[in-house]
Design a protein around this motif. Sequence first.
Motif, PDB file in Angstrom:
ATOM      1  N   LYS A 121      45.547  39.982  38.422  1.00 33.10           N
ATOM      2  CA  LYS A 121      44.687  40.559  39.089  1.00 33.10           C
ATOM      3  C   LYS A 121      43.654  39.910  39.126  1.00 33.10           C
ATOM      4  O   LYS A 121      43.398  39.187  37.758  1.00 33.10           O
ATOM      5  N   GLY A 122      42.396  40.773  39.462  1.00 35.44           N
ATOM      6  CA  GLY A 122      41.163  39.102  38.966  1.00 35.44           C
ATOM      7  C   GLY A 122      40.770  38.376  39.509  1.00 35.44           C
ATOM      8  O   GLY A 122      40.298  37.446  39.082  1.00 35.44           O
ATOM      9  N   VAL A 123      41.632  37.755  40.203  1.00 37.71           N
ATOM     10  CA  VAL A 123      41.760  36.224  40.658  1.00 37.71           C
ATOM     11  C   VAL A 123      41.072  36.588  42.442  1.00 37.71           C
ATOM     12  O   VAL A 123      42.080  37.353  43.631  1.00 37.71           O
ATOM     13  N   TRP A 136      29.042  36.458  36.023  1.00 35.22           N
ATOM     14  CA  TRP A 136      29.349  37.675  36.489  1.00 35.22           C
ATOM     15  C   TRP A 136      28.627  38.290  38.121  1.00 35.22           C
ATOM     16  O   TRP A 136      29.568  39.019  38.149  1.00 35.22           O
ATOM     17  N   ARG A 182      33.296  37.882  38.844  1.00 35.82           N
ATOM     18  CA  ARG A 182      33.724  39.159  38.665  1.00 35.82           C
ATOM     19  C   ARG A 182      34.202  40.348  39.792  1.00 35.82           C
ATOM     20  O   ARG A 182      34.643  40.656  39.915  1.00 35.82           O
ATOM     21  N   ASP A 183      33.315  39.513  40.844  1.00 34.31           N
ATOM     22  CA  ASP A 183      32.893  41.553  41.743  1.00 34.31           C
ATOM     23  C   ASP A 183      32.962  40.222  43.216  1.00 34.31           C
ATOM     24  O   ASP A 183      32.919  40.555  44.280  1.00 34.31           O
ATOM     25  N   THR A 184      34.421  38.864  42.444  1.00 39.68           N
ATOM     26  CA  THR A 184      34.263  38.075  44.381  1.00 39.68           C
ATOM     27  C   THR A 184      35.137  38.679  44.324  1.00 39.68           C
ATOM     28  O   THR A 184      36.015  38.483  43.867  1.00 39.68           O
ATOM     29  N   ARG A 185      35.903  38.739  45.567  1.00 41.28           N
ATOM     30  CA  ARG A 185      37.490  39.092  45.824  1.00 41.28           C
ATOM     31  C   ARG A 185      38.161  38.288  46.821  1.00 41.28           C
ATOM     32  O   ARG A 185      38.703  37.800  47.107  1.00 41.28           O
ATOM     33  N   SER A 197      32.335  42.087  46.262  1.00 44.99           N
ATOM     34  CA  SER A 197      32.934  44.200  45.403  1.00 44.99           C
ATOM     35  C   SER A 197      30.992  44.546  46.613  1.00 44.99           C
ATOM     36  O   SER A 197      30.142  44.264  46.716  1.00 44.99           O
TER      37      SER A 197
END
Length: 264
Positions: free
Chosen positions: A156-158, A197, A200-203, A218
Amino acid sequence: MAGPTTAERGARQQESSGPPRARRFRPPRLRTIIVLAVALVLVAGTTVWVLYGSNWTRLEDVSVSGTNVLTPAQVREAADVPVGDPLISVDTEAVEARLRRKLLRIDEVEVERSWPHGIRLKVTERTPVLIAQKGRKSVEVDDEGVRFATVSKAPKGVPALEWEPARSGSAAASLRRFDDDRLVREAVRVADRIPAWVARDTRVVKVRSYDDISLELSGDRTVSWGSGEHGARKARALTALMKATPKARHFDVSVPTAPASSGS
């Protein structure tokens, strides 16, 4: 009683002020040499026996620290340390080489003797910064661009690494110039420079060519980053741009001296 005469006093003064008599060097006796030689042989023999022949310094325990995804049992199995052998005879460099060869997840490892019975394995695992899809599997990519592990479930989060190669024009020429490994390293370079910051929103980190790397965030927002060059300047430009136009949907920092945003 008469004191010493002048001549006697002069002779005594001359004798007392003259150079001391040199002592003769006496070589050690043969018996002393033999005793010392025997003592040295005994000490050396005892040391060799303690290190190689006795049970006092046999390898009995292999400890592992620093694992996260890997288990200590996996590390011990890959290390294949010869338990029961004299601790002094363990080839620590060979143990390190086996670990690096068999477990690509290991980034750094220290192999240390822990007298009198142990070997310590201190492991640092690679951390994924991007995930590349390989069929139904996910390939973890670290901060050096090394694809080190294939997993069934992405962490998650990668962000995901996606390829959308250009088929024509200068972008296509760029693809012919730079191989996949280089483009992966460039994508990693971009991911490393994204402000925390924003990261954290990069998909998705999408690669079309060396000079055309973009981010999908996101909320259906996108960022045109360009190449990995001038990453710090681009990060500052993106931060300022997103704060100035928070409702924008697209941000372009490929030329950090002329950033732009659009959409709302």
